[in-house]
Design a protein around this motif. Structure first.
Motif, PDB file in Angstrom:
ATOM      1  N   PHE A 110     -19.950  -9.392  -4.539  1.00  0.00           N
ATOM      2  CA  PHE A 110     -18.864  -8.682  -5.210  1.00  0.00           C
ATOM      3  C   PHE A 110     -18.485  -7.429  -4.416  1.00  0.00           C
ATOM      4  O   PHE A 110     -17.303  -7.193  -4.127  1.00  0.00           O
ATOM      5  N   ASN A 111     -19.478  -6.643  -4.053  1.00  0.00           N
ATOM      6  CA  ASN A 111     -19.211  -5.408  -3.314  1.00  0.00           C
ATOM      7  C   ASN A 111     -18.735  -5.675  -1.893  1.00  0.00           C
ATOM      8  O   ASN A 111     -17.919  -4.922  -1.346  1.00  0.00           O
ATOM      9  N   GLN A 112     -19.243  -6.748  -1.298  1.00  0.00           N
ATOM     10  CA  GLN A 112     -18.800  -7.085   0.052  1.00  0.00           C
ATOM     11  C   GLN A 112     -17.305  -7.382   0.069  1.00  0.00           C
ATOM     12  O   GLN A 112     -16.586  -6.961   0.980  1.00  0.00           O
ATOM     13  N   VAL A 113     -16.838  -8.090  -0.950  1.00  0.00           N
ATOM     14  CA  VAL A 113     -15.399  -8.356  -1.063  1.00  0.00           C
ATOM     15  C   VAL A 113     -14.629  -7.045  -1.184  1.00  0.00           C
ATOM     16  O   VAL A 113     -13.592  -6.854  -0.533  1.00  0.00           O
ATOM     17  N   ALA A 114     -15.146  -6.140  -1.984  1.00  0.00           N
ATOM     18  CA  ALA A 114     -14.453  -4.858  -2.198  1.00  0.00           C
ATOM     19  C   ALA A 114     -14.279  -4.089  -0.899  1.00  0.00           C
ATOM     20  O   ALA A 114     -13.193  -3.581  -0.607  1.00  0.00           O
ATOM     21  N   TYR A 115     -15.348  -4.015  -0.092  1.00  0.00           N
ATOM     22  CA  TYR A 115     -15.280  -3.205   1.130  1.00  0.00           C
ATOM     23  C   TYR A 115     -14.596  -3.938   2.285  1.00  0.00           C
ATOM     24  O   TYR A 115     -14.170  -3.303   3.251  1.00  0.00           O
ATOM     25  N   ASP A 116     -14.488  -5.241   2.165  1.00  0.00           N
ATOM     26  CA  ASP A 116     -13.775  -6.013   3.200  1.00  0.00           C
ATOM     27  C   ASP A 116     -12.273  -6.064   2.942  1.00  0.00           C
ATOM     28  O   ASP A 116     -11.511  -6.497   3.815  1.00  0.00           O
ATOM     29  N   THR A 117     -11.873  -5.676   1.752  1.00  0.00           N
ATOM     30  CA  THR A 117     -10.451  -5.741   1.396  1.00  0.00           C
ATOM     31  C   THR A 117      -9.734  -4.514   1.934  1.00  0.00           C
ATOM     32  O   THR A 117      -9.830  -3.422   1.367  1.00  0.00           O
ATOM     33  N   LYS A 141      13.447   5.642   1.426  1.00  0.00           N
ATOM     34  CA  LYS A 141      14.436   6.719   1.419  1.00  0.00           C
ATOM     35  C   LYS A 141      14.909   7.031   0.004  1.00  0.00           C
ATOM     36  O   LYS A 141      15.210   8.182  -0.320  1.00  0.00           O
ATOM     37  N   ASN A 142      14.942   6.010  -0.843  1.00  0.00           N
ATOM     38  CA  ASN A 142      15.526   6.180  -2.182  1.00  0.00           C
ATOM     39  C   ASN A 142      14.499   6.336  -3.302  1.00  0.00           C
ATOM     40  O   ASN A 142      14.830   6.836  -4.379  1.00  0.00           O
ATOM     41  N   ALA A 143      13.265   5.874  -3.053  1.00  0.00           N
ATOM     42  CA  ALA A 143      12.280   5.901  -4.143  1.00  0.00           C
ATOM     43  C   ALA A 143      10.864   5.913  -3.574  1.00  0.00           C
ATOM     44  O   ALA A 143      10.632   5.488  -2.445  1.00  0.00           O
ATOM     45  N   ASN A 144       9.936   6.392  -4.409  1.00  0.00           N
ATOM     46  CA  ASN A 144       8.524   6.408  -4.055  1.00  0.00           C
ATOM     47  C   ASN A 144       7.737   5.646  -5.113  1.00  0.00           C
ATOM     48  O   ASN A 144       8.000   5.791  -6.307  1.00  0.00           O
ATOM     49  N   PHE A 145       6.786   4.841  -4.657  1.00  0.00           N
ATOM     50  CA  PHE A 145       5.967   4.044  -5.570  1.00  0.00           C
ATOM     51  C   PHE A 145       4.503   4.386  -5.321  1.00  0.00           C
ATOM     52  O   PHE A 145       4.089   4.571  -4.179  1.00  0.00           O
ATOM     53  N   SER A 146       3.730   4.432  -6.394  1.00  0.00           N
ATOM     54  CA  SER A 146       2.336   4.809  -6.240  1.00  0.00           C
ATOM     55  C   SER A 146       1.468   4.122  -7.295  1.00  0.00           C
ATOM     56  O   SER A 146       1.907   3.892  -8.423  1.00  0.00           O
ATOM     57  N   ILE A 147       0.247   3.776  -6.885  1.00  0.00           N
ATOM     58  CA  ILE A 147      -0.727   3.203  -7.813  1.00  0.00           C
ATOM     59  C   ILE A 147      -2.085   3.807  -7.475  1.00  0.00           C
ATOM     60  O   ILE A 147      -2.415   4.028  -6.306  1.00  0.00           O
ATOM     61  N   GLU A 148      -2.860   4.089  -8.502  1.00  0.00           N
ATOM     62  CA  GLU A 148      -4.190   4.658  -8.277  1.00  0.00           C
ATOM     63  C   GLU A 148      -5.084   3.630  -7.597  1.00  0.00           C
ATOM     64  O   GLU A 148      -5.119   2.452  -7.991  1.00  0.00           O
ATOM     65  N   LYS A 149      -5.793   4.062  -6.569  1.00  0.00           N
ATOM     66  CA  LYS A 149      -6.676   3.151  -5.850  1.00  0.00           C
ATOM     67  C   LYS A 149      -7.944   2.921  -6.694  1.00  0.00           C
ATOM     68  O   LYS A 149      -8.675   3.866  -7.019  1.00  0.00           O
ATOM     69  N   PRO A 150      -8.229   1.675  -7.054  1.00  0.00           N
ATOM     70  CA  PRO A 150      -9.434   1.404  -7.853  1.00  0.00           C
ATOM     71  C   PRO A 150     -10.690   1.465  -6.992  1.00  0.00           C
ATOM     72  O   PRO A 150     -10.629   1.316  -5.771  1.00  0.00           O
ATOM     73  N   ASN A 151     -11.806   1.658  -7.660  1.00  0.00           N
ATOM     74  CA  ASN A 151     -13.096   1.650  -6.962  1.00  0.00           C
ATOM     75  C   ASN A 151     -13.978   0.603  -7.626  1.00  0.00           C
ATOM     76  O   ASN A 151     -14.898   0.921  -8.390  1.00  0.00           O
ATOM     77  N   THR A 152     -13.692  -0.660  -7.341  1.00  0.00           N
ATOM     78  CA  THR A 152     -14.360  -1.761  -8.043  1.00  0.00           C
ATOM     79  C   THR A 152     -15.866  -1.834  -7.817  1.00  0.00           C
ATOM     80  O   THR A 152     -16.566  -2.394  -8.683  1.00  0.00           O
ATOM     81  N   PRO A 153     -16.421  -1.346  -6.706  1.00  0.00           N
ATOM     82  CA  PRO A 153     -17.883  -1.399  -6.572  1.00  0.00           C
ATOM     83  C   PRO A 153     -18.640  -0.694  -7.696  1.00  0.00           C
ATOM     84  O   PRO A 153     -19.816  -1.013  -7.936  1.00  0.00           O
ATOM     85  N   THR A 154     -17.998   0.238  -8.377  1.00  0.00           N
ATOM     86  CA  THR A 154     -18.686   0.918  -9.488  1.00  0.00           C
ATOM     87  C   THR A 154     -19.047  -0.074 -10.597  1.00  0.00           C
ATOM     88  O   THR A 154     -20.057   0.107 -11.288  1.00  0.00           O
ATOM     89  N   TYR A 155     -18.216  -1.132 -10.772  1.00  0.00           N
ATOM     90  CA  TYR A 155     -18.527  -2.145 -11.788  1.00  0.00           C
ATOM     91  C   TYR A 155     -19.831  -2.857 -11.434  1.00  0.00           C
ATOM     92  O   TYR A 155     -20.710  -3.054 -12.290  1.00  0.00           O
ATOM     93  N   ALA A 156     -19.941  -3.239 -10.170  1.00  0.00           N
ATOM     94  CA  ALA A 156     -21.146  -3.939  -9.722  1.00  0.00           C
ATOM     95  C   ALA A 156     -22.373  -3.031  -9.797  1.00  0.00           C
ATOM     96  O   ALA A 156     -23.468  -3.466 -10.194  1.00  0.00           O
ATOM     97  N   ASN A 157     -22.186  -1.783  -9.423  1.00  0.00           N
ATOM     98  CA  ASN A 157     -23.314  -0.843  -9.442  1.00  0.00           C
ATOM     99  C   ASN A 157     -23.836  -0.625 -10.857  1.00  0.00           C
ATOM    100  O   ASN A 157     -25.054  -0.539 -11.088  1.00  0.00           O
ATOM    101  N   ASP A 158     -22.910  -0.538 -11.823  1.00  0.00           N
ATOM    102  CA  ASP A 158     -23.320  -0.335 -13.220  1.00  0.00           C
ATOM    103  C   ASP A 158     -24.083  -1.556 -13.742  1.00  0.00           C
ATOM    104  O   ASP A 158     -25.087  -1.418 -14.468  1.00  0.00           O
ATOM    105  N   ILE A 159     -23.622  -2.737 -13.377  1.00  0.00           N
ATOM    106  CA  ILE A 159     -24.306  -3.959 -13.819  1.00  0.00           C
ATOM    107  C   ILE A 159     -25.695  -4.040 -13.179  1.00  0.00           C
ATOM    108  O   ILE A 159     -26.684  -4.412 -13.824  1.00  0.00           O
TER     109      ILE A 159
END
Length: 264
Positions: A110-117, A141-159
């Motif tokens: 799971f974490n390997q996928v996260a860091y390889d992405t 030029k006309n607009a800006n788009f933004s999304i928060e970068k997730p940190n999915t390894p935290t899910y694996a670490n908690d499990i």
């Protein structure tokens, strides 16, 4: 032929020639203004075309990031499903340490996928202390788009932490770990949905930008056709005026030659 009459004709021709030559100069001035206007339009067209191309490239990059993130999240979900299946069949493991080891293997994948992405060497669904940006941004030029970068390894670490600190022979501990995995899966799905919404916004903007590109191209093509017709007309008028001037000058030379013969 009377000399005075000849002189009068010469004067008339010279005046006519001067007027027509003035028309030629005037036509050239108009052509110069038209040329300057055309050059200005071409410069504006090129600038707008380049701007739209840059916008499309930025949007395409953002869409690519979205697709890559979603594909990786799908892979991560498959590892969480594997863990859930193993927990549901925990009784098949006589030694619960073997179950934990098997779960840990899925979590490592799971974490390997996260860091390889990554996209252009930038993490998409994982972040660490050294990351400069907490968001994924797409700017046009006309607009800006933004999304928060997730940190999915935290899910694996908690499990992982809960799994290794629990006695999986205890049904309640087993259920708590299963709930933790399900909660992580739900959070991961929420992240997937955010990327879906982000991608849809980018795709809509990309379609609108491409449509604008097409409209700009068609407008430019129409202007080229129209300007070609105007240029042809102006060219013809200039040549006619010039030829009229040359004709008047030639006629004047003929009359002058006749005058010389009469006087000699």
């Amino acid at each position: 032929m009377d000399v005075n009459s000849i002189n009068s004709n010469i004067s008339t021709l010279n005046t006519s020639s001067s007027l027509n030559l003035d028309k030629v100069n005037s036509s050239k001035s108009v052509s110069k203004i038209s040329e300057d206007s055309t050059n200005l339009y071409i410069n504006e067209y090129n600038k707008k075309r380049d701007e739209l191309s840059s916008n499309v490239q930025s949007l395409n990059d953002g869409i690519a990031v979205t697709k890559i993130a979603q594909d990786s999240i799908d892979k991560q979900q498959s590892y969480l499903r594997n863990i859930q299946t193993k927990l549901e069949n925990a009784d098949t493991y006589q030694n619960k340490n073997d179950l934990k080891q098997s779960i840990n293997e899925d979590l490592r994948n799971f974490n390997q996928v996260a860091y390889d992405t990554k996209y252009k060497r930038e993490n998409i669904i994982a972040s660490n202390y050294y990351d400069d940006k907490a968001t994924i941004d797409v700017n046009t030029k006309n607009a800006n788009f933004s999304i928060e970068k997730p940190n999915t390894p935290t899910y694996a670490n908690d499990i992982f932490e809960l799994s290794n600190s629990s006695d999986l022979n205890n049904p309640e501990a087993l259920q708590a770990l299963s709930s933790k995995v399900q909660n992580s899966s739900n959070q991961l799905q929420n992240t997937y949905d955010k990327f879906t919404e982000f991608g849809n916004r980018l795709e809509y903007s990309a379609r609108e930008t491409i449509k604008e590109q097409v409209d700009l191209y068609n407008e430019n093509k129409t202007n080229k056709d129209r300007n070609f017709g105007n240029d042809s007309t102006d060219f013809s008028k200039t040549n006619v005026n010039a030829n009229m001037g040359y004709l008047a000058a030639s006629q004047a030379n003929i009359v002058q030659a006749q005058s010389v013969r009469l006087l000699s």
